[in-house]
Design a protein around this motif. Structure first.
Motif, PDB file in Angstrom:
ATOM      1  N   GLU A 159      -1.719 -25.014  10.244  1.00  0.00           N
ATOM      2  CA  GLU A 159      -1.068 -26.240   9.780  1.00  0.00           C
ATOM      3  C   GLU A 159      -0.665 -26.110   8.320  1.00  0.00           C
ATOM      4  N   VAL A 160       0.544 -26.575   7.997  1.00  0.00           N
ATOM      5  CA  VAL A 160       1.076 -26.537   6.635  1.00  0.00           C
ATOM      6  C   VAL A 160       1.643 -27.912   6.308  1.00  0.00           C
ATOM      7  N   ALA A 161       1.266 -28.456   5.149  1.00  0.00           N
ATOM      8  CA  ALA A 161       1.862 -29.702   4.661  1.00  0.00           C
ATOM      9  C   ALA A 161       2.276 -29.482   3.216  1.00  0.00           C
ATOM     10  N   LYS A 162       3.568 -29.608   2.975  1.00  0.00           N
ATOM     11  CA  LYS A 162       4.114 -29.486   1.639  1.00  0.00           C
ATOM     12  C   LYS A 162       5.072 -30.644   1.400  1.00  0.00           C
ATOM     13  N   VAL A 163       5.546 -30.742   0.180  1.00  0.00           N
ATOM     14  CA  VAL A 163       6.508 -31.789  -0.134  1.00  0.00           C
ATOM     15  C   VAL A 163       7.751 -31.590   0.729  1.00  0.00           C
ATOM     16  N   LYS A 197      13.912 -31.075  -3.843  1.00  0.00           N
ATOM     17  CA  LYS A 197      14.595 -31.300  -5.117  1.00  0.00           C
ATOM     18  C   LYS A 197      14.455 -32.756  -5.560  1.00  0.00           C
ATOM     19  N   LEU A 198      14.598 -33.680  -4.609  1.00  0.00           N
ATOM     20  CA  LEU A 198      14.428 -35.090  -4.942  1.00  0.00           C
ATOM     21  C   LEU A 198      13.024 -35.360  -5.477  1.00  0.00           C
ATOM     22  N   TRP A 199      12.035 -34.767  -4.829  1.00  0.00           N
ATOM     23  CA  TRP A 199      10.657 -34.948  -5.284  1.00  0.00           C
ATOM     24  C   TRP A 199      10.434 -34.278  -6.632  1.00  0.00           C
ATOM     25  N   ASN A 200      11.069 -33.139  -6.840  1.00  0.00           N
ATOM     26  CA  ASN A 200      10.879 -32.437  -8.107  1.00  0.00           C
ATOM     27  C   ASN A 200      11.345 -33.287  -9.285  1.00  0.00           C
ATOM     28  N   THR A 201      12.425 -34.038  -9.081  1.00  0.00           N
ATOM     29  CA  THR A 201      12.917 -34.923 -10.128  1.00  0.00           C
ATOM     30  C   THR A 201      11.866 -35.973 -10.498  1.00  0.00           C
ATOM     31  N   ALA A 246      17.310 -22.217 -13.003  1.00  0.00           N
ATOM     32  CA  ALA A 246      16.346 -22.752 -12.044  1.00  0.00           C
ATOM     33  C   ALA A 246      15.581 -23.925 -12.649  1.00  0.00           C
ATOM     34  N   GLN A 247      15.471 -24.998 -11.888  1.00  0.00           N
ATOM     35  CA  GLN A 247      14.648 -26.124 -12.288  1.00  0.00           C
ATOM     36  C   GLN A 247      13.190 -25.765 -12.069  1.00  0.00           C
ATOM     37  N   LYS A 248      12.333 -26.163 -13.008  1.00  0.00           N
ATOM     38  CA  LYS A 248      10.918 -25.887 -12.845  1.00  0.00           C
ATOM     39  C   LYS A 248      10.413 -26.567 -11.591  1.00  0.00           C
ATOM     40  N   ASP A 249       9.653 -25.820 -10.801  1.00  0.00           N
ATOM     41  CA  ASP A 249       9.161 -26.353  -9.534  1.00  0.00           C
ATOM     42  C   ASP A 249       7.795 -26.995  -9.733  1.00  0.00           C
ATOM     43  N   TYR A 250       7.762 -28.303  -9.548  1.00  0.00           N
ATOM     44  CA  TYR A 250       6.504 -29.032  -9.616  1.00  0.00           C
ATOM     45  C   TYR A 250       5.919 -29.283  -8.231  1.00  0.00           C
ATOM     46  N   THR A 251       6.728 -29.091  -7.200  1.00  0.00           N
ATOM     47  CA  THR A 251       6.278 -29.481  -5.862  1.00  0.00           C
ATOM     48  C   THR A 251       5.100 -28.647  -5.384  1.00  0.00           C
ATOM     49  N   HIS A 252       4.980 -27.406  -5.880  1.00  0.00           N
ATOM     50  CA  HIS A 252       3.868 -26.571  -5.409  1.00  0.00           C
ATOM     51  C   HIS A 252       2.523 -27.088  -5.912  1.00  0.00           C
ATOM     52  N   ASN A 253       2.557 -28.027  -6.874  1.00  0.00           N
ATOM     53  CA  ASN A 253       1.307 -28.617  -7.361  1.00  0.00           C
ATOM     54  C   ASN A 253       0.794 -29.729  -6.447  1.00  0.00           C
ATOM     55  N   VAL A 254       1.621 -30.151  -5.504  1.00  0.00           N
ATOM     56  CA  VAL A 254       1.257 -31.271  -4.636  1.00  0.00           C
ATOM     57  C   VAL A 254       0.529 -30.765  -3.397  1.00  0.00           C
ATOM     58  N   ASP A 255      -0.596 -31.371  -3.100  1.00  0.00           N
ATOM     59  CA  ASP A 255      -1.331 -31.088  -1.863  1.00  0.00           C
ATOM     60  C   ASP A 255      -1.415 -32.375  -1.054  1.00  0.00           C
ATOM     61  N   PRO A 256      -0.513 -32.557  -0.088  1.00  0.00           N
ATOM     62  CA  PRO A 256      -0.515 -33.810   0.674  1.00  0.00           C
ATOM     63  C   PRO A 256      -1.812 -34.084   1.418  1.00  0.00           C
ATOM     64  N   PHE A 257      -2.635 -33.052   1.635  1.00  0.00           N
ATOM     65  CA  PHE A 257      -3.885 -33.264   2.362  1.00  0.00           C
ATOM     66  C   PHE A 257      -4.938 -33.999   1.531  1.00  0.00           C
ATOM     67  N   ILE A 258      -4.751 -34.080   0.220  1.00  0.00           N
ATOM     68  CA  ILE A 258      -5.716 -34.806  -0.603  1.00  0.00           C
ATOM     69  C   ILE A 258      -5.773 -36.263  -0.142  1.00  0.00           C
ATOM     70  N   GLY A 259      -6.960 -36.711   0.237  1.00  0.00           N
ATOM     71  CA  GLY A 259      -7.156 -38.114   0.586  1.00  0.00           C
ATOM     72  C   GLY A 259      -6.955 -38.470   2.042  1.00  0.00           C
ATOM     73  N   VAL A 260      -6.723 -37.488   2.913  1.00  0.00           N
ATOM     74  CA  VAL A 260      -6.504 -37.854   4.319  1.00  0.00           C
ATOM     75  C   VAL A 260      -7.798 -38.299   5.003  1.00  0.00           C
ATOM     76  N   ASP A 261      -8.936 -37.835   4.509  1.00  0.00           N
ATOM     77  CA  ASP A 261     -10.216 -38.142   5.152  1.00  0.00           C
ATOM     78  C   ASP A 261     -10.970 -39.229   4.407  1.00  0.00           C
ATOM     79  N   TRP A 262     -11.968 -39.768   5.085  1.00  0.00           N
ATOM     80  CA  TRP A 262     -12.902 -40.741   4.519  1.00  0.00           C
ATOM     81  C   TRP A 262     -12.188 -41.975   3.964  1.00  0.00           C
TER      82      TRP A 262
END
Length: 771
Positions: free
Chosen positions: A134-138, A310-314, A40-56
């Protein structure tokens, strides 16, 4: 694209769209099963929160996209009081549908080809719904659309949006596609205008056509978005709306400002799933259809979602952290994600010329990204940065100018200098290979010598005065910010000329690098600080001082003020500090800038200001300011980015500053500030890593001051180093302490006025014949 493996799988007939998943081993599922047996490739995508920065004002994209993907499929929304979002998303309000082209960190363009599910009677002018869960993930977006009792899910490939809708109740249902909907629509000078569209329903599960739009923030010309949508479920009936009329016809062609779209109508069963794939192309509807066939030929939504992740994980794996806080981890991996959404890879989708070169669009804008994003890509994604630069050069070949901004396949607008010059120089001095630097140099010289027909579209405005008088006068807008940026752009040209052994050009452009001095009024005093940039009239006389806090297009400074632009001369900070009264007075000036809130953390012109203390022998003050900005301005919340992310410019500033470094874009120099994480590594794209260790670093940031440093085991007494010292891998060890030390004060970072100044870095000679 790594989606190519899917092209070997034949598309199943409509009758088996549902039963195919029950087959014991179709090729895709066999491949997934096989992959599951691999390490298994280490999963980095769970560290991403796409909601960061949507406001203000962060304006970050919410939806699904692959790295640099053409398609960015996500929700378009309006607030509950009817104000439509300019970039697509809104934390409050209603969803209007899901369109396929978006920017990230900016607004004023796209929102094309809007798909929306509807239940009950269809009223095309009233498709909107609140959402919950609502859910936003990589590579994935989902929400429950409460008005219609439908769960919406999105994923994507490079040029295809994949939709999955679950209708919870049985009854009348529709899947609609709106071709007249766009973001930032308006009649003002930077609004988008809908020019017309074609809709062709070619079967009871397919529709294709084109939508035509012009304008937007970059004031670009017409761009055409071709589309092809295919459903996995046969519609009972189809309809088209043209204006306010719903019609049973299958074709429509409309002109400007006429609503138009199509609906596929169903009688759904409880919890029935209907899927749709929407291919997008700038070439033709047939090309959009081919994009679907090549990239997502099957109907396995979860497999495409996994491949996108997977592309994002790379990409995310290029950063490794130890000892970081949960918040820091989310911020930094999200920052990489945001930085790699744009520019957009449209290779194979250029409607204006044919070329074997890569083609990228949505440079939005280089004025923002040249300062931090480009240097970071040169470090961690050199092949990608190479292709981006090749694209800039090819745009010059076919349009006459490298863009400072570009969107919708058209150049515009130029906010300051011709900052693609700095991007070229940054790659050149760092030894990035595979680039036609001779043609790049020709493009740079063209910027510096040929006035453009439209000064906001491309090139350098006010060029005649600048080249003849040594400064831009008030006869042209933004004369202050342009003068200082042109001076640095000319430094970039001189660097490349030096490396290419062009002696005459080296001398010419080096002679222009101090043109910023021609607007320096040594006697102008503000808040006890002496010496600032001041406007000059067309006859060369001084005009009244310009004290506006943040100017815009017609002003002396663009999106900045005297405190920011008066000390922008990274080519020769030694000379600038001398003009400002020496080290002590320069430090006092910087203190005044930060303590009296003249520093604007929300915009890119000030990116270098916190580390300028290093040039005056006070890296301890750099540490104080960088730490303060990180603590006050950046968080892991929806308001976590202090201004427009601008294609990841803010995000890349965050990455560098958290790691304790900052590049001097266009030079082979990195300045050391203060690390906020005890152990971090960046992959350098050649199998090597830059490893940064901060000994004695405490979570509260009290031990923020560097006491000593080593680079590759050798003592590093300076608060800076060169790219050649890390390009083949390096370990930087910083020993931290709770009080300022004498470290980093003896030798300031390099300047043109240094006795031993070198215009050509050692990397340049090896590139003098590189293509």
């Amino acid at each position: 694209m790594s989606f190519a493996f899917l092209s070997r799988i034949a598309r199943p007939p409509l009758s088996v769209f549902r039963t195919i998943l029950s087959v014991s081993c179709v090729p895709l599922l066999c491949l997934v099963t096989y992959a599951a047996t691999q390490p298994a490739q280490k999963d980095y995508t769970h560290n991403v929160d796409p909601f960061i920065g949507v406001d203000w004002g962060g304006n970050t994209f919410i939806g699904s996209a692959v790295p640099y993907g053409l398609v960015k499929v996500g929700p378009d929304m309006e607030t509950f009081d009817g104000r439509r979002s300019g970039f697509g998303y809104s934390s409050t309000g209603v969803i209007l549908g899901f369109s396929h082209l978006h920017l990230s960190g900016a607004q004023g363009k796209y929102g094309n080809v809007l798909v929306a599910p509807v239940t009950g009677p269809l009223q095309p002018e009233d498709i909107k719904t609140p959402r919950t869960n609502e859910v936003a993930k990589v590579g994935y977006y989902a929400a429950d659309l409460t008005r219609y009792a439908v769960k919406a899910e999105l994923t994507s490939s490079r040029r295809v949006g994949f939709h999955r809708y679950t209708f919870s109740a049985s009854g009348q249902a529709h899947l609609t596609i709106n071709l007249a909907s766009i973001l930032s629509q308006g009649t003002d000078w930077q609004g988008q205008k809908f020019l017309g569209a074609e809709v062709h329903v070619i079967s009871n599960h397919e529709v294709q056509g084109v939508t035509r739009v012009t304008g937007g923030w970059n004031r670009g010309g017409e761009y055409k978005v071709y589309y092809y949508m295919v459903l996995d479920t046969l519609a009972t009936t189809t309809q088209i709306w043209e204006g306010k009329n719903l019609l049973p016809s299958r074709d429509a062609t409309v002109g400007p400002n006429v609503p138009v779209g199509a609906s596929f109508d169903f009688r759904t069963k409880s919890n029935q799933i209907i899927q749709a794939k929407v291919g997008i192309s700038f070439i033709s509807a047939e090309q959009a259809k081919e994009n679907v066939r090549r990239e997502i030929p099957a109907w396995n939504f979860d497999a495409i979602r996994a491949e996108t992740a997977k592309l994002w994980n790379t990409e995310l794996a290029k950063l490794s952290l130890k000892g970081e806080s949960d918040s820091q981890r989310r911020q930094l991996y999200t920052a990489i994600y945001h930085m790699m959404l744009m520019p957009t890879d449209r290779t194979g989708e250029n409607p204006d010329w044919q070329s074997s070169e890569p083609y990228y669009d949505d440079y939005y804008c280089i004025w923002d990204t040249f300062r931090s994003s480009s240097p970071l890509l040169t470090l961690i994604s050199p092949d990608r940065q190479r292709d981006i630069i090749r694209s800039l050069i090819d745009i010059y070949r076919h349009t006459g100018y490298m863009p400072d901004a570009r969107s919708g396949n058209d150049n515009g607008r130029t906010q300051g200098g011709s900052n693609a010059n700095v991007v070229i120089a940054d790659a050149y001095v760092k030894g990035l290979k595979g680039i036609d630097y001779e043609t790049a140099f020709a493009a740079m010289v063209h910027d510096a010598e040929v006035p453009p027909a439209d000064q906001q579209k491309e090139g350098r405005g006010g060029l005649k005065d600048y080249n003849e008088k040594g400064f831009v006068t008030l006869a042209d807008e933004r004369s202050g910010s342009r003068t200082v940026e042109y001076s640095y752009d000319d430094f970039a040209i001189a660097e490349v000329a030096c490396g290419l052994n062009k002696t005459k050009e080296t001398k010419l452009y080096a002679s222009r690098t101090h043109n910023f001095e021609n607007l320096w009024d040594k006697d102008m005093t503000v808040e006890g600080i002496k010496g600032f940039l001041r406007p000059r009239n067309p006859d060369g006389t001084w005009a009244a001082p310009y004290l506006v806090v943040r100017g815009t297009w017609p002003d002396f400074f663009y999106e900045g003020d005297i405190w920011t632009y008066s000390i922008y001369a990274p080519q020769d900070m030694r000379r600038l500090i001398e003009m400002a009264g020496g080290n002590e007075q320069f430090v006092r000036r910087l203190d005044t800038t930060f303590l009296r809130r003249h520093f604007d953390v929300t915009n890119e012109p000030g990116f270098l200001l916190p580390v300028l203390y290093n040039y005056a022998g006070r890296p301890d003050k750099t540490a104080d300011i960088v730490r303060l900005i990180l603590e006050k301005a950046f968080t892991d919340t929806r308001a976590g980015i202090p201004g427009n992310d601008d294609s990841g410019a803010m995000s890349s500033w965050l990455i560098f500053s958290t790691l304790g470094l900052f590049p001097v874009a266009g030079q082979d120099v990195y300045l050391i500030s203060t690390p906020s994480i005890p152990d971090a590594s960046l992959s350098l794209g050649n199998g090597k890593k830059l490893h940064i260790v901060a000994k004695n670093l405490d979570p509260d940031g009290l031990n923020r001051y560097v006491q000593s440093a080593t680079l590759n085991g050798v003592a590093l007494p300076n608060a800076w180093f060169r790219h050649e010292q890390i390009q083949n891998g390096a370990t930087l060890i910083l020993t931290m302490g709770p009080a300022p030390s004498g470290w980093g004060k003896a030798t300031p970072p390099p300047s043109m006025s240094d006795a031993n100044a070198r215009l050509c870095s050692s990397n340049l000679q090896s590139l003098s014949s590189s293509k």
